[in-house]
Design an enzyme around this catalytic site. Structure first.
Site, mmCIF file in Angstrom:
data_model
loop_
_atom_site.group_PDB
_atom_site.id
_atom_site.type_symbol
_atom_site.label_atom_id
_atom_site.label_comp_id
_atom_site.label_asym_id
_atom_site.label_seq_id
_atom_site.Cartn_x
_atom_site.Cartn_y
_atom_site.Cartn_z
ATOM 1 N N SER A 258 15.965 18.206 -16.877
ATOM 2 C CA SER A 258 15.134 19.396 -16.811
ATOM 3 C C SER A 258 15.762 20.525 -17.601
ATOM 4 O O SER A 258 16.992 20.657 -17.662
ATOM 5 C CB SER A 258 14.951 19.830 -15.352
ATOM 6 O OG SER A 258 14.278 21.068 -15.269
ATOM 7 N N GLU B 88 10.148 5.561 -17.911
ATOM 8 C CA GLU B 88 9.026 6.314 -18.459
ATOM 9 C C GLU B 88 8.751 5.935 -19.909
ATOM 10 O O GLU B 88 7.593 5.809 -20.329
ATOM 11 C CB GLU B 88 9.318 7.812 -18.347
ATOM 12 C CG GLU B 88 9.422 8.296 -16.901
ATOM 13 C CD GLU B 88 10.063 9.671 -16.772
ATOM 14 O OE1 GLU B 88 10.422 10.255 -17.823
ATOM 15 O OE2 GLU B 88 10.217 10.152 -15.633
ATOM 16 N N HIS C 4 0.839 -1.218 0.000
ATOM 17 C CA HIS C 4 0.000 0.000 0.000
ATOM 18 C C HIS C 4 0.871 1.265 0.000
ATOM 19 O O HIS C 4 0.431 2.321 0.467
ATOM 20 C CB HIS C 4 -0.942 0.043 1.209
ATOM 21 C CG HIS C 4 -1.833 -1.146 1.330
ATOM 22 N ND1 HIS C 4 -3.092 -1.201 0.790
ATOM 23 C CD2 HIS C 4 -1.635 -2.352 1.940
ATOM 24 C CE1 HIS C 4 -3.653 -2.373 1.052
ATOM 25 N NE2 HIS C 4 -2.785 -3.090 1.751
ATOM 26 N N LYS D 152 19.369 17.908 -12.541
ATOM 27 C CA LYS D 152 18.284 16.945 -12.352
ATOM 28 C C LYS D 152 18.415 15.803 -13.354
ATOM 29 O O LYS D 152 18.654 16.017 -14.537
ATOM 30 C CB LYS D 152 16.936 17.637 -12.525
ATOM 31 C CG LYS D 152 15.750 16.813 -12.021
ATOM 32 C CD LYS D 152 14.471 17.652 -12.089
ATOM 33 C CE LYS D 152 13.332 16.993 -11.327
ATOM 34 N NZ LYS D 152 12.973 15.682 -11.863
#
Length: 475
Positions: free
Chosen positions: A328, A341, A198, A334
């Protein structure tokens, strides 16, 4: 464009003007003009499979003596030219001669005739004839399409194309992913960490066990992809127009299936019932459903790797991924989990494609023909292509290069309240729950609270809270 850049051909409907040097003929040109829909032509894998089916068909017809006899017999030289031309299409030499849009007549007749015309023209050229002659010595229908109908040959090509794509590209990519994850699981078996259910803290496990679960997902994905190939083994060739086999030899279907099996190393067989094989695309629907299942598994793996590598300081950060590119345009330094993805996007597309395949299978097949086959072929091949490409690069640039962050794993385990589960057998669930709540409220560890309240002796506490005892069954 000047008129001299065109030639005029005739078919059963009259004259057609088409590009002067094109190997295709009038029926192809009519389809080009009738279907200016997407600008996307039939996928190369399908064209190559169709060329291979035509080669196998010509070989079987030759061996049965059907091309050298009858109303328009061919010489040995002409038969060899036909076989060579079909093989060239199968090898991709004439991909530029297939200009028809994917969204066309639902049987695929336009693309089948496109192949027949190209092969006939090229065979005539190879045999030393004028390929532009009005009377075709090697005829697209009488010879190239001998013993065939679009209704059995086009779906045969679909099965061959999709099965080959799975067999040659997707299965090796999935097997490689399973192997890399298995290696990581073994290497990281001693790295202990907190589990999560969870998205909340759970009992301990090793990072190797966690990755091992993903390895098993890939092993099962391999099994499912192999099952998809199995769903495509029965071939409609031999059923001709409606499944009855009109105008073909009784040995044609079995011969074509055997020749295709020999060429592809996939155990294709003649359809058990040609009426079913012509009319329905249930096998393709079932095959794609299994590929969708593979996409779901890949989504789970990629998403879990993405979560485990989140950070580097404010996330979970238990796995380090290779830095592949700046993440980024505004935040310097970053780095993002880009391969996770990309694979998740490919998988999402496949899951969506399954809806289109299912709808086409359910609503497109009436009586003796499914009339959504070109879209189904293109969609299924896209699914296999993007999954195979996605998992291949994900494996090499993400899975193979990722490393454990043992400090982060150790820290998560030390902070976890769920090691309290090890006390259940000593003090019971209720007392253990009270200790967990106190630890959470005070910010202390379970061990610190237990020591304060003198819950167990040091030896018993060490045994009860030993995380290595928690990652496997008792005994």
């Amino acid at each position: 464009m000047r008129m001299t850049e065109y030639r005029v051909e005739r078919d059963t409907m009259g004259e057609v003007r088409l590009p002067k040097e094109a190997y295709y003929g009038a029926q192809t040109q009519r389809a080009v003009e009738n279907f200016p829909i997407s600008g996307q032509t039939a996928p190369p894998e399908l064209i190559h499979a169709l060329g291979l089916v035509k080669w196998c068909a010509a070989r079987v017809n030759r061996d049965l003596g059907l091309l050298s006899a009858g109303r328009a017999p061919l010489s040995e030289t002409e038969i060899d030219a036909l076989l060579t031309a079909a093989r060239e299409v199968a090898d991709g030499k004439w991909d530029g001669e297939f200009p028809i849009d994917v969204y066309q007549t639902g049987s695929g007749t336009s693309t089948n005739m496109n192949a027949n015309e190209v092969i006939a023209s090229r065979a005539a050229e190879l045999a030393g004839y004028d390929r532009f002659a009005p009377e075709k010595k090697i005829h697209p229908n009488d010879h190239v399409n001998r013993g065939q109908s679009t209704n059995d040959i086009y779906p045969t090509a679909i099965h061959v194309a999709v099965a080959r794509a799975i067999h040659d590209r997707l299965l090796p990519a999935l097997s490689r992913a399973a192997g890399v994850l298995t290696e990581k699981a073994r290497a990281w078996d001693t790295v202990l960490k907190s589990g999560r259910t969870h998205l909340a803290d759970a009992t301990p496990l090793s990072l190797g066990q966690e990755i091992g679960g993903m390895a098993r997902q890939m092993e099962l994905a391999v099994r499912r992809a192999a099952g998809a190939v199995e769903e495509l083994r029965e071939l409609p060739a031999g059923g001709t127009a409606v499944g009855s086999g009109i105008n073909t030899h009784k040995k044609f279907g079995a011969g074509v299936a055997a020749a295709l099996a020999e060429e592809t190393k996939i155990p294709f067989v003649e359809a058990e019932n040609h009426f079913e094989a012509n009319a329905q695309r249930d096998g393709l629907v079932a095959a794609h459903a299994l590929i969708k299942g593979v996409a779901v598994s890949l989504t789970g793996v990629a998403n879990n790797i993405r979560w485990l590598s989140s950070g580097p300081r404010c996330g979970i950060g238990e796995i380090r991924l290779a830095d592949l590119q700046p993440g980024s345009s505004i935040m310097p330094g970053k780095v993002n989990p880009v391969l996770c993805e990309a694979l998740m996007q490919a998988a999402a597309k496949v899951i969506g494609n399954d809806a289109a395949i299912s709808l086409a299978g359910a609503s497109g097949g009436q009586f003796q023909l499914n009339i959504m086959m070109p879209m189904m072929a293109d969609t299924a091949l896209e699914s296999v292509r993007i999954l195979a490409g996605g998992v291949a690069v994900f494996t090499e640039k993400c899975l193979a290069l990722m490393e454990p962050n043992e400090d982060a794993c150790r820290a998560s385990l030390e902070r976890s309240l769920m090691t309290v589960t090890g006390l259940n057998l000593y003090i019971g669930y209720e007392k253990a729950a009270a200790l967990a709540k106190k630890a959470h409220k005070t910010g202390k560890t379970i061990r610190e609270v237990c020591e304060e309240e003198n819950v167990l002796s040091k030896e018993e506490l060490d045994k009860a809270l030993d995380p290595r005892r928690m990652i496997k069954p008792l005994g």
